[in-house]
Design a protein around this motif. Structure first.
Motif, PDB file in Angstrom:
ATOM      1  N   ILE A  86       0.835  -1.200   0.000  1.00  0.00           N
ATOM      2  CA  ILE A  86       0.000   0.000   0.000  1.00  0.00           C
ATOM      3  C   ILE A  86       0.873   1.254   0.000  1.00  0.00           C
ATOM      4  CG2 ILE A  86      -1.643   1.350   1.361  1.00  0.00           C
ATOM      5  CD1 ILE A  86      -2.967  -1.269   2.172  1.00  0.00           C
ATOM      6  N   GLY A  87       1.964   1.242   0.756  1.00  0.00           N
ATOM      7  CA  GLY A  87       2.888   2.372   0.741  1.00  0.00           C
ATOM      8  C   GLY A  87       3.489   2.602  -0.643  1.00  0.00           C
ATOM      9  N   ALA A  88       3.858   1.512  -1.313  1.00  0.00           N
ATOM     10  CA  ALA A  88       4.414   1.623  -2.656  1.00  0.00           C
ATOM     11  C   ALA A  88       3.379   2.176  -3.638  1.00  0.00           C
ATOM     12  CB  ALA A  88       4.905   0.252  -3.126  1.00  0.00           C
ATOM     13  N   GLN A  89       2.157   1.706  -3.511  1.00  0.00           N
ATOM     14  CA  GLN A  89       1.089   2.170  -4.412  1.00  0.00           C
ATOM     15  C   GLN A  89       0.807   3.655  -4.218  1.00  0.00           C
ATOM     16  OE1 GLN A  89      -1.732  -0.633  -2.978  1.00  0.00           O
ATOM     17  NE2 GLN A  89      -0.772  -2.354  -4.044  1.00  0.00           N
ATOM     18  N   LEU A  90       0.782   4.097  -2.982  1.00  0.00           N
ATOM     19  CA  LEU A  90       0.526   5.510  -2.703  1.00  0.00           C
ATOM     20  C   LEU A  90       1.668   6.373  -3.233  1.00  0.00           C
ATOM     21  CD1 LEU A  90      -1.451   7.467  -1.345  1.00  0.00           C
ATOM     22  CD2 LEU A  90      -0.138   7.191   0.774  1.00  0.00           C
TER      23      LEU A  90
END
Length: 242
Positions: A86-90
């Motif tokens: 999720i951090g990478a996607q954001l």
């Protein structure tokens, strides 16, 4: 490429091309000005294709926190990797939005309407109705995630992919997103992806855009919570039907 890098880069391409097609259609003075909803939905579908093709061999090409959460619920993805993805996607969504702004900077400056500028970065309702706006995002994401489960090869364990069949699977996902946009996207702009909306909205708030208005944070929770609810529902139904 690491899974983290793949999710960053894949989501970056997704948002760069997705926000880019919106900018091309709605900003003042572009070559694609006023070319319409068909162009926008087609551009987003192709953006999904590009992002999935780039990321799939390395991370499984989730590119969407709702997809990551759904896969974790069904046991197809490890919960301890969910925050990383999720951090990478954001982060990828923010980078893609920044690049789209950079490319279309002159056209942002030439566009006097603040709401039009914001629409390049994030979604908003055609008719403001909190209940039905939320329902629209729930149903759209439910369709996305539930159908994606049936694109997935159950034998693939690591990395878990949402497409299962390489570039052919990417085409399937692209057509799915295109169908959702054409059929269900007219109410809220079909975020169906929390990172797709939240990341670019943050970038809009930070960028020095001429004539910029507010980032509409009052609405921002709907394209985050709605897709998560829809994804959870799809995952629970998937578990029931197994």
């Amino acid at each position: 490429m690491s899974p983290f890098s793949a999710e960053v880069i894949g989501t970056m391409f997704l948002i760069l091309l997705g926000a880019g097609v919106v900018a091309n259609v709605i900003l003042k003075g572009t070559k694609g000005s006023n070319s319409g909803w068909i162009v926008i939905t087609t551009g987003w579908a192709l953006a999904v294709f590009v992002g999935v093709v780039v990321a799939a061999p390395y991370s499984g090409a989730h590119l969407n926190p709702a997809v990551t959460i759904a896969l974790a619920i069904t046991g197809d993805f490890e919960w301890d990797k969910v925050p990383l993805y999720i951090g990478a996607q954001l982060l990828g969504a923010m980078l893609g939005a920044f690049l789209a702004w950079l490319i279309y900077r002159d056209h942002f400056d030439a566009t006097n309407d603040a709401d039009t500028q914001l629409a390049v970065f994030s979604t908003g309702p055609a008719i403001r109705n909190t209940t039905f706006n939320l329902l629209s995002e729930i149903i759209g994401t439910f369709v996305l995630v539930f159908v994606v489960f049936y694109f997935t090869d159950a034998e693939i364990k690591e990395p878990k992919t949402i497409i299962g069949l390489g570039s052919l699977g990417a085409v399937r996902v692209a057509f799915l997103v295109w169908a959702i946009g054409l059929s269900l996207g007219g109410t809220t702009g079909y975020a169906i992806n929390p990172a797709r909306d939240l990341g670019p909205r943050i970038v809009h708030a930070l960028l020095p855009i001429k004539g910029k208005g507010k980032s509409n944070w009052k609405y921002a929770w709907i394209p985050v919570i709605g897709p998560i609810i829809g994804a959870v529902m799809a995952a629970l139904l998937r578990l029931t039907l197994r």
